[in-house]
Design a protein around this motif. Sequence first.
Motif, PDB file in Angstrom:
ATOM      1  N   ALA A 104       0.844  -1.194   0.000  1.00  0.00           N
ATOM      2  CA  ALA A 104       0.000   0.000   0.000  1.00  0.00           C
ATOM      3  C   ALA A 104       0.879   1.244   0.000  1.00  0.00           C
ATOM      4  N   PRO A 105       0.423   2.323  -0.656  1.00  0.00           N
ATOM      5  CA  PRO A 105       1.235   3.544  -0.669  1.00  0.00           C
ATOM      6  C   PRO A 105       1.367   4.133   0.724  1.00  0.00           C
ATOM      7  N   LYS A 106       2.550   4.745   0.969  1.00  0.00           N
ATOM      8  CA  LYS A 106       2.799   5.336   2.273  1.00  0.00           C
ATOM      9  C   LYS A 106       2.095   6.679   2.374  1.00  0.00           C
ATOM     10  N   ASN A 107       1.902   7.106   3.576  1.00  0.00           N
ATOM     11  CA  ASN A 107       1.289   8.398   3.847  1.00  0.00           C
ATOM     12  C   ASN A 107       2.211   9.504   3.304  1.00  0.00           C
ATOM     13  N   PRO A 108       1.696  10.421   2.450  1.00  0.00           N
ATOM     14  CA  PRO A 108       2.554  11.467   1.882  1.00  0.00           C
ATOM     15  C   PRO A 108       3.174  12.380   2.928  1.00  0.00           C
TER      16      PRO A 108
END
Length: 155
Positions: free
Chosen positions: A7-11
């Motif tokens: 899952a993409p990381k928190n920006p």
Amino acid sequence: MAGRGPAPKNPATRRRRNATEPETVLAPDDELRGPELPEGVLGADEKTGEVYEWHPMTQLWWTSWRTSAQAALFTDTDWLFLIDTALMHHTMWAKGRWEFASEVRLRAAKFGATPEDRARLKIKVDDPTASTTRAPAQRPDNVSDINSRRARLTG
């Protein structure tokens, strides 16, 4: 679970911030900058002693650089580098030595010769003829308003 990979990381917690650099906007002013092509560097005819002239295409190429919008950014070392490039350009045109074409292209790209080169260098040449506001479209006199046409059709 849809998608590929993790899952993409928190920006907000990312380590890298890939901020874009601002563009340098230049306005063309057709001012002649930089030196003229040097005389005597091409040699002379052994029999007549006549000094060789720069090829007309090289003269045109040099004038286009001197009047370009990018020329406002050039330093003395830039002009010296371009003079070396002009020698290659002259050899290419005067003697048909087309193997110099790739080097001339690479050297000219460093100064933003093409739109692609300028985009890579983040240089934008502003077009003074293009206005940002457009004049409202004028309706020809023989065209009636759409509402009057609708009123005639619906009775």
